[in-house]
Scaffold this active site. Structure first.
Site, mmCIF file in Angstrom:
data_model
loop_
_atom_site.group_PDB
_atom_site.id
_atom_site.type_symbol
_atom_site.label_atom_id
_atom_site.label_comp_id
_atom_site.label_asym_id
_atom_site.label_seq_id
_atom_site.Cartn_x
_atom_site.Cartn_y
_atom_site.Cartn_z
ATOM 1 N N CYS A 83 0.804 -1.219 0.000
ATOM 2 C CA CYS A 83 0.000 0.000 0.000
ATOM 3 C C CYS A 83 0.839 1.271 0.000
ATOM 4 O O CYS A 83 0.282 2.361 0.059
ATOM 5 C CB CYS A 83 -0.912 0.016 1.230
ATOM 6 S SG CYS A 83 0.001 0.030 2.795
ATOM 7 N N ASN A 84 2.153 1.147 -0.054
ATOM 8 C CA ASN A 84 3.011 2.331 0.101
ATOM 9 C C ASN A 84 2.583 3.496 -0.776
ATOM 10 O O ASN A 84 2.592 4.651 -0.353
ATOM 11 C CB ASN A 84 4.460 1.973 -0.231
ATOM 12 C CG ASN A 84 4.943 0.765 0.531
ATOM 13 O OD1 ASN A 84 4.326 -0.282 0.466
ATOM 14 N ND2 ASN A 84 6.038 0.900 1.254
#
Length: 355
Positions: A83-84
């Site tokens: 999800c960065n």
């Protein structure tokens, strides 16, 4: 017994997997088949707790270098794609970032293995990435792979998890199958005590519990925390000048924030420097990793491998086991034809036009 063999990409330390294998619906269950992650410590943690008798079923390596088509057959797929680049913390690069396109490897498995169902997970910020276009593109690709999809923003503190953790979960069911998934209601959990104090202190953590070593706090941090009341942080507490932070610009609300014992914890994260470790409401210290794991609803018997900082990262990236189990049980009930209390989904596909 109907068994769904589960494959998992970006498996993390096993929050989703533990929720899956402990899901309890009579006559139906989920069993581990294979999993992949790129981090060695994470893979060791997953193997130790989820599949100690089948270490070769955990493929430790970059998903981009794995021939996914040769992985064993599965009935179900889970993927909490990184999800960065979709998080609200950071630059929100979305599809232009290093991690944005990694969800496509889950799409590849959907096309090559044709599992009966899947569960995909990401941060709530995915809704607004690329003005909502990223989310719509991901949903479209899942549909194009042959699945009816059921996205929802789950606020896990409403499902008995002692932490304000909001995640998008997308359940997909193969289009040729006659099942319609419903979002499980949080009403059955309305009377649960989801305060962080109850989660951490009841029952007390055993002295010999794994991953429970305390962080050495400097004298100035201890003194600063003594001036911060439960629920306050370094910016809204009445700190004397010598204890104030010399920070310009944004004032992040979770810096040296102490837990409010009467509320769920704020979101457990896996990284960050000084002031981001989550702080005890009564003692002037950061939480131990075991206390953080309790907020993520891992049992005390769940052993995390690696250094203290590696373990912190693993716990922060995980999906709360209890929340995952509730969703997996709803999936099993869907296939078993068992009715359960449900609610309307909280997401629409035109998320770019939503508040």
């Amino acid at each position: 017994m109907v068994e769904f063999k589960l494959g998992e990409l970006f498996c993390g330390p096993g929050g989703l997997a533990y929720g899956a294998i402990t899901a309890n619906v009579e006559g139906y269950r989920i069993v581990h088949q294979w999993a992949n992650d790129y981090d060695k410590d994470t893979c060791m943690t997953y193997t130790r707790n989820i599949c100690p008798d089948a270490p070769a079923s955990v493929i430790c390596g970059d998903v981009r270098k794995i021939d996914l088509s040769k992985l064993p057959e599965i009935d179900a797929l889970a993927f909490g794609f990184p999800c960065n680049d979709f998080s609200v913390v950071g630059e929100q690069k979305g599809f232009n970032g290093t991690y944005g396109p990694l969800y496509t490897y889950g799409i590849q498995v959907l096309k090559s293995h044709r599992p009966k169902w899947f569960l995909a997970e990401n941060v709530g910020g995915l809704r607004s990435a690329n003005e909502g276009n990223a989310f719509n593109k991901i949903l479209a690709d899942m549909r194009e792979a042959g699945y009816r999809i059921y996205p929802n923003l789950y606020c896990f503190e409403k499902y008995g998890v002692p932490q304000a953790r909001h995640r998008i979960i997308i359940v997909g069911i193969r289009q040729d199958l006659p099942y319609e998934f419903q979002i499980p209601s949080f009403a059955p959990y309305a009377n649960m005590d989801v305060t962080c104090e109850n989660a951490i202190a009841n029952p007390p953590i055993p002295q010999d519990a794994p991953n429970n070593e305390q962080t050495r706090q400097s004298a100035i941090v201890v003194e600063r925390l003594r001036h911060i009341a439960p629920g306050q942080n370094a910016f809204n507490a009445n700190l004397p000048p010598e204890l104030q932070l010399n920070v310009h610009g944004a004032k992040i609300s979770q810096i040296y924030k102490r837990l409010d014992p009467a509320k769920p914890a704020y979101t457990v994260t896996g990284s960050g420097g000084g002031g981001t470790h989550i702080y005890h409401w009564a003692e002037p210290r950061a939480l131990t990793n075991r206390e953080r794991a309790r907020l993520q609803t891992f049992p005390d018997t769940y052993v995390f491998e690696g250094s203290k900082e590696s373990v912190r990262k693993q716990i922060g990236m995980a999906v709360p086991c209890r929340g995952a189990r509730i969703i997996f049980e709803a999936i099993l009930k869907t296939f078993a034809g068992i009715e359960y209390e449900s609610i309307e989904p909280s997401l629409r596909e035109d998320v770019g036009n939503n508040d």
